[in-house]
Motif scaffolding. Sequence first.
Motif, PDB file in Angstrom:
ATOM      1  N   VAL A   1      -5.183   2.456  -4.219  1.00 24.72           N
ATOM      2  CA  VAL A   1      -5.774   1.207  -3.742  1.00 24.72           C
ATOM      3  C   VAL A   1      -7.140   0.924  -4.362  1.00 24.72           C
ATOM      4  O   VAL A   1      -7.402  -0.187  -4.857  1.00 24.72           O
TER       5      VAL A   1
ATOM      6  N   TRP B   1       0.868  -1.180   0.000  1.00 22.72           N
ATOM      7  CA  TRP B   1       0.000   0.000   0.000  1.00 22.72           C
ATOM      8  C   TRP B   1       0.908   1.236   0.000  1.00 22.72           C
ATOM      9  O   TRP B   1       0.787   2.119  -0.822  1.00 22.72           O
TER      10      TRP B   1
ATOM     11  N   LEU C   1      -5.023  -8.023   4.107  1.00 27.90           N
ATOM     12  CA  LEU C   1      -4.207  -6.857   4.432  1.00 27.90           C
ATOM     13  C   LEU C   1      -3.314  -7.205   5.627  1.00 27.90           C
ATOM     14  O   LEU C   1      -3.780  -7.741   6.626  1.00 27.90           O
TER      15      LEU C   1
ATOM     16  N   THR D   1       1.777   1.562   6.246  1.00 30.55           N
ATOM     17  CA  THR D   1       0.604   2.420   6.090  1.00 30.55           C
ATOM     18  C   THR D   1      -0.065   2.719   7.432  1.00 30.55           C
ATOM     19  O   THR D   1      -0.489   3.851   7.686  1.00 30.55           O
TER      20      THR D   1
ATOM     21  N   LEU E   1      -2.818  -6.455   0.301  1.00 25.89           N
ATOM     22  CA  LEU E   1      -1.942  -5.301   0.424  1.00 25.89           C
ATOM     23  C   LEU E   1      -1.076  -5.436   1.663  1.00 25.89           C
ATOM     24  O   LEU E   1      -1.574  -5.800   2.739  1.00 25.89           O
TER      25      LEU E   1
ATOM     26  N   ALA F   1       0.330  -3.486   4.285  1.00 23.34           N
ATOM     27  CA  ALA F   1       0.067  -2.147   4.835  1.00 23.34           C
ATOM     28  C   ALA F   1       0.941  -1.870   6.050  1.00 23.34           C
ATOM     29  O   ALA F   1       0.607  -1.031   6.887  1.00 23.34           O
TER      30      ALA F   1
END
Lengths: 377, 374
Positions: B157, B146, B194, B178, B173, B175
Amino acid sequence: MKILAAMSGGVDSAVATARAVDAGHDVTGVHLALSRMPGLFRSGSRGCCTVEDSLDARRAAGLLGIPFYVWDFSAQFTEAVVDDFIAEYAAGRTPNPCMRCNERIKFAALLDRAIDLGFDAVVTGHYANVTTAADGTPELHRASAWAKDQSYVLGVLTTEQLRHSMFPLGDTPSKTLVREEAERRGLTVAHKPDSHDICFIPEGDTRDWLADRIPMESGDIVDPNGKVLGHHDGAQSFTVGQRKGLGIGVPSADGRPRFVLEVKTATNEVVVGMKEDLDIAEIAGERFSWAGNDPITSGITVATDDGFDEFTCEVQIRAHADPVPARARNRGGEIVVTPDVPLNGVATGQTAVIYVGTRVLGQFTIDRTVSATALVN
Amino acid sequence: MHDAVIAAWTHAVHLRGNASATHRDGQKSRLMWEEGRDKIAASIGAVPFDVTITGSGTEAINLAIKGLFWGRNGTTTSRAMGARLPRPRILTTEAEHHAALDTIHWLVESEGAIVDFVRVDDTGTIDLNDLQSKLGDDVALVTTLWTNNEVGTIQPVSEIVALAEAESVPVHLDAVATLGYTPIDFARSGLAALSVSAHKIGGPVGVGALAMARSWPIVPLIHGGSQQRLRSGSLDAAGVFAAGIAAERATSDIPAKAARLAALRDRLVTGIRETIPKAVVRGHLENRTPGNAHITVPGLDSVSALFLMDEAGHAASAGSACQAGVQSPSHVLRAMGVADSEGPLRFTLGLENSEAEIDSLLEVLPTIVARATH
């Protein structure tokens, strides 16, 4: 002094570093990542950055309380050492990659960067001594204990490189004492086994490794008169002096083993013969360097009738070979060495290191040899 | 770690019950673990039951990629020797973290997967047209970062998810970089999976998490006591409880924190542009994570620059160092088309950094860069 310690992850460099710290120097440890597989992925690339060695070095630096870094010299190493190794074999010669590494990486690329970054010298765990001549020029000498002496592989160092090199293990009588010292200091690498193989050939099979990298064609194995005795799968995988793996069906006249005398890449022939045919009466090379003062400045040369400067010395052609008394001269840019007794099994590409007593005078890469039997004939 | 996180961990670690046991002590531990997972789930907008706690972000990424690949190819026939996999292709980019790249590499080497690299542009942003052209019903999954951990670029995204959805392909993703910097709403994102990690948000090392939508088939990596739907192994009540506190703190008022970090980052970048004219700022200039500044300088020897900065008391990096500590040419920069002769420097700023620190870095940086450039 501000010192950069090259830490391989082995016991020698760890103890050498410890001694530099004890001596009151401002020491920073660095591990050289030499054998990394380039590319996108890391998994499967065993050599990645020789993770274990780097972690051992890091741990030792941690125990000594000094800053530690890993510096990637793999690109330079590949070019200067690995590619050179392949090219030399492809040309039918037998290179010494450890010397090339000292010459081009450890005491060149690394030392240059160290000087750039404000360091005064590089410390390694080699067994050798550096002293100072009367005029202040450094001299390289054998280690106090000849059994561990590594001055041969340092023979490529130049005066300037010696000025910035420290070998704290040079006067240590034995490796056992180094291991005991490591143990006493609490260094976890105290009993780590020595490394022997060529570091970039992890499986240890040089022939197989080369076969994957040099295009090879099958050809003839011949005697010195050109008579075909057998066949090979690629001349470049043979080394002068090699006895095993020749695969010759025809026995020699007196049943004695044959040895590789010469690798002829031009005709793709491997020449074999008797052990005495390996005897070499003269070696010579144009790629040479002096460690410290040259023979003339050192005052050891004697003028000869034919106008060249000659000096008596000892010559050593392998890391663990015995030195042989010899006479050496610089014949118009070519160093020519005549040993008192013939040398056995000399391959072009090897490095000849010239000693006077314990002092390393210099070295040259052997380009040319003269056979003793040919001289007799 | 923040004092509140350490306090949470030490409080929880004093509990003696196994969180999977039925006795009261066990139940107390279990509650701690559940509370931690609830908070982690809330921090990424996921239903707690969809969140599997792992031992690291790397494990979460492995579980997502291998688990989805196996799940999507998971019939007995398709897994038999020599049988054709129905969905052998994995779409990703060359600018990924090694946690994903090496996992995919292993699937290619050992499990018959085929990797198709989707192009990234010179900002590190995924090429959506290329992605669309490579999608198909033989794709097992799409996985990407991400937020790029090296150059800070944030991927589009919703566009990625929309393209994959059209072909019924799940998207995972990473992340990790993130969480805490960009708001995450997993349930509404349309993502299949995720991954996050607690250590990147001031939580303890050793706690990662994978949010996994139940609509996709997935095969676990670790089998055993079935303590979680997708992972076996005793539950780390203290670690997860503390990670929950950290996640809660990291995701409270993201806009204000992001603005403060971005201001610091811009101060650094502006200063670099003024004093080192040859420096090029890498990554996307707008779509980037606030605390990341990444530059390259032609001919810069990053190793020397990092050493000199470290000596001057400033910690930076050149990319992402592997376990052995090697700073090697960045595969991310290569994927973006940046030449190896461009020496990178990556600065990661945190809320604890001050303007004074930025200024003191800017004071020494030009000299260091000049000294380390050949």
